[in-house]
Design a protein around this motif. Sequence first.
Motif, PDB file in Angstrom:
ATOM      1  N   THR A  80      -1.553   7.168  -1.602  1.00 33.00           N
ATOM      2  CA  THR A  80      -1.003   6.565  -0.384  1.00 33.00           C
ATOM      3  C   THR A  80      -1.915   5.503   0.226  1.00 33.00           C
ATOM      4  N   GLU A  81      -3.018   5.187  -0.463  1.00 36.39           N
ATOM      5  CA  GLU A  81      -3.967   4.213   0.070  1.00 36.39           C
ATOM      6  C   GLU A  81      -3.348   2.834   0.259  1.00 36.39           C
ATOM      7  N   LYS A  82      -2.403   2.488  -0.613  1.00 33.06           N
ATOM      8  CA  LYS A  82      -1.846   1.138  -0.577  1.00 33.06           C
ATOM      9  C   LYS A  82      -0.764   0.954   0.474  1.00 33.06           C
ATOM     10  N   PHE A  83      -0.360   2.045   1.104  1.00 29.41           N
ATOM     11  CA  PHE A  83       0.659   1.944   2.149  1.00 29.41           C
ATOM     12  C   PHE A  83      -0.008   1.689   3.500  1.00 29.41           C
ATOM     13  N   ARG A  84       0.585   0.812   4.259  1.00 31.77           N
ATOM     14  CA  ARG A  84       0.088   0.502   5.595  1.00 31.77           C
ATOM     15  C   ARG A  84       1.164   0.827   6.627  1.00 31.77           C
ATOM     16  N   GLU A  85       0.724   1.117   7.832  1.00 35.18           N
ATOM     17  CA  GLU A  85       1.657   1.368   8.927  1.00 35.18           C
ATOM     18  C   GLU A  85       2.644   0.214   9.058  1.00 35.18           C
ATOM     19  N   GLY A  86       3.926   0.534   9.073  1.00 32.46           N
ATOM     20  CA  GLY A  86       4.947  -0.483   9.253  1.00 32.46           C
ATOM     21  C   GLY A  86       5.456  -1.110   7.973  1.00 32.46           C
ATOM     22  N   ASP A  87       4.835  -0.799   6.823  1.00 24.62           N
ATOM     23  CA  ASP A  87       5.335  -1.332   5.549  1.00 24.62           C
ATOM     24  C   ASP A  87       6.776  -0.895   5.325  1.00 24.62           C
TER      25      ASP A  87
END
Length: 216
Positions: free
Chosen positions: A158-165
């Motif tokens: 989940t490192e590559k996911f950012r808030e709001g993606d």
Amino acid sequence: MEKSVWRPSPEILKEGWEAQNRSFILDLLPLQPLQRSKARSLIQENIYEEEPVKGKVWKFGDAISTDHIIPGRYFYLRSDLPELSKHILEYERPGFSEMVSTGDFIVAGHNFGLGSSREHAAIVIKMNGIQAVLAKSFARIFYRNCFNSGLPAIACDTEKFREGDEIELFVEEGKIFNHTQNEMVFFPAFSPVMKRILSDGGLVEHVKKYKDLKLV
């Protein structure tokens, strides 16, 4: 000669106690007023069978417990799930129940769902329209409760996911496409039994359909 014994300072003891009793401390805070308008109902429809839809990422950290998902102070609402669901993650993200939209994703770090085995935690996540929970790892009982409730729990990076993606889940293909970052994240395929339980909308609906647990 008296043997010296190391004792932690009061400050260290206080910090350790607070870390272990965070949910209890939060329960001493004033109750949040119920002024939310979003209606809640038991969601029985099967997200798994629907066409993939894009949803927003709501990012959380490691060790989100079932007490963080549903604070113990609201345990008296366990027989009123629509009301209980209004308090989802309210200490971690005040107003989360009103901010989240149907089809969104909860994305977190390690050991999501640790703590008590209350199945309400998974149920209220689904009731808030969350399409799936993505985390680096899950507490085992919570993981099973998710599938039993018809909610996909996906262990992945989940490192590559950012808030709001904005992301899109493809359960059958074992992949998640991040439209914002233009990246694909893969995860291990579910077993046939887990797929069938998800497809039926959860374990209860599965047993109603087959009058048993259909393993093959």
